[in-house]
Design an enzyme around this catalytic site. Structure first.
Site, PDB file in Angstrom:
ATOM      1  N   CYS A   1     -12.265   0.743   4.070  1.00 29.65           N
ATOM      2  CA  CYS A   1     -12.788  -0.308   4.963  1.00 29.65           C
ATOM      3  C   CYS A   1     -12.120  -0.250   6.334  1.00 29.65           C
ATOM      4  O   CYS A   1     -12.605  -0.848   7.283  1.00 29.65           O
ATOM      5  CB  CYS A   1     -12.596  -1.689   4.347  1.00 29.65           C
ATOM      6  SG  CYS A   1     -10.866  -2.110   4.106  1.00 29.65           S
TER       7      CYS A   1
ATOM      8  N   CYS B   1      -8.770  -6.632  -0.912  1.00 25.86           N
ATOM      9  CA  CYS B   1      -8.028  -7.196   0.224  1.00 25.86           C
ATOM     10  C   CYS B   1      -6.730  -7.834  -0.283  1.00 25.86           C
ATOM     11  O   CYS B   1      -5.692  -7.742   0.371  1.00 25.86           O
ATOM     12  CB  CYS B   1      -8.869  -8.235   0.966  1.00 25.86           C
ATOM     13  SG  CYS B   1     -10.574  -7.731   1.258  1.00 25.86           S
TER      14      CYS B   1
HETATM   15 FE1  FES Z   1     -10.932  -4.076   3.153  1.00 20.45          FE
HETATM   16 FE2  FES Z   1     -10.873  -6.652   3.460  1.00 20.45          FE
HETATM   17  S1  FES Z   1     -12.644  -5.369   3.503  1.00 20.45           S
HETATM   18  S2  FES Z   1      -9.180  -5.323   3.273  1.00 20.45           S
END
Ligand code: FES
Length: 122
Positions: free
Chosen positions: A33, A102
């Protein structure tokens, strides 16, 4: 999508910033991400006296780092090492499954800062 508590920590994150003379600094990122977290700790008598963070990432990344700092501030290093991403999620109420990583990143950032502190100390 997010609980009230996640929103609160996202809009008003706790312990944001940097500690210039930190005893330990941990930086982690998720290559998928692209989010990055940096955690700074100040340790006194084996206790996390102060903790600050900078997170470049999604709402859940900011909220999980914020709640993690609240959870470990004032704890001993040994106590802080026991904090899991599950506890972080419980503290926030819930997280969408797609955002669970996360919370893992927040727990990993703390561990990285502690490990840096332990390396510098030895
Ligand atoms: Fe990867 Fe939040 S989308 S840490």
């Amino acid at each position: 999508m997010y609980s009230k508590k996640v929103e609160e920590h996202f809009f008003h994150p706790h312990n944001v910033g940097e500690i210039k003379d930190a005893d330990g600094v941990g930086k982690v990122g998720n290559p998928r991400c692209g989010d990055i977290m940096k955690v700074f700790i100040k340790v006194k008598d084996d206790r996390i006296e102060d903790i600050k963070f900078k997170t470049f990432g999604c709402a859940a990344a900011i909220a999980t780092t914020s709640v993690m700092t609240d959870l470990v501030k004032g704890k001993t290093i040994q106590e802080a090492l026991k904090v899991t991403n599950r506890q972080i999620v419980e503290e926030l109420g819930e997280l969408p499954p797609i955002k669970l990583h996360c919370s893992v990143l927040a727990a990993d950032a703390l561990k990285a800062a502690i490990s840096d502190y332990q390396k510098k100390k030895s």
